[in-house]
Design a protein around this motif. Sequence first.
Motif, PDB file in Angstrom:
ATOM      1  N   ASP A   1     -54.532 -14.889  78.238  1.00 54.89           N
ATOM      2  CA  ASP A   1     -54.024 -15.080  76.881  1.00 54.89           C
ATOM      3  C   ASP A   1     -52.973 -14.029  76.558  1.00 54.89           C
ATOM      4  O   ASP A   1     -53.006 -12.913  77.051  1.00 54.89           O
TER       5      ASP A   1
ATOM      6  N   PHE B   1     -52.652 -12.741  73.643  1.00 52.53           N
ATOM      7  CA  PHE B   1     -53.199 -11.826  72.665  1.00 52.53           C
ATOM      8  C   PHE B   1     -54.427 -11.141  73.241  1.00 52.53           C
ATOM      9  O   PHE B   1     -55.196 -11.739  73.975  1.00 52.53           O
ATOM     10  N   LEU B   2     -54.614  -9.889  72.892  1.00 52.27           N
ATOM     11  CA  LEU B   2     -55.746  -9.121  73.386  1.00 52.27           C
ATOM     12  C   LEU B   2     -56.801  -8.988  72.307  1.00 52.27           C
ATOM     13  O   LEU B   2     -56.484  -8.739  71.150  1.00 52.27           O
ATOM     14  N   GLU B   3     -58.035  -9.122  72.699  1.00 51.42           N
ATOM     15  CA  GLU B   3     -59.130  -8.988  71.751  1.00 51.42           C
ATOM     16  C   GLU B   3     -59.211  -7.545  71.267  1.00 51.42           C
ATOM     17  O   GLU B   3     -59.062  -6.609  72.044  1.00 51.42           O
TER      18      GLU B   3
ATOM     19  N   GLY C   1     -56.879  -9.952  67.090  1.00 47.58           N
ATOM     20  CA  GLY C   1     -57.600 -10.437  68.261  1.00 47.58           C
ATOM     21  C   GLY C   1     -56.825 -11.511  68.983  1.00 47.58           C
ATOM     22  O   GLY C   1     -55.622 -11.398  69.165  1.00 47.58           O
ATOM     23  N   LYS C   2     -57.502 -12.553  69.374  1.00 43.47           N
ATOM     24  CA  LYS C   2     -56.846 -13.627  70.125  1.00 43.47           C
ATOM     25  C   LYS C   2     -56.150 -14.630  69.215  1.00 43.47           C
ATOM     26  O   LYS C   2     -55.606 -15.614  69.680  1.00 43.47           O
TER      27      LYS C   2
END
Length: 85
Positions: free
Chosen positions: A22, A24-26, A31-32
């Motif tokens: 993904d 986006f990083l948690e 977050g995602k």
Amino acid sequence: MVSSFTIVLSVFLLTQNALGVDAFLEGLYCGKLSCYSVLEVERNAPKSEISKSYRRLARKFHPDMHRGVEAKKEAEEKFKLIATA
């Protein structure tokens, strides 16, 4: 002429996409999720529209506006996400 940095970056991005990683990083910002989607606005929305949406959602999900332990807990988590966005 293509620089070696461009080639390395292209290979890295293709590898990320192939592995299904993904973008986006948690734990980072929203977050995602995209912060724009959290605030329910388009990416190209003007600042005034983003502010209005933030205020509307903050009122809607403020923990003090909900009764019951479970409802308050859910609202608090959503409120924190909105505030972070």
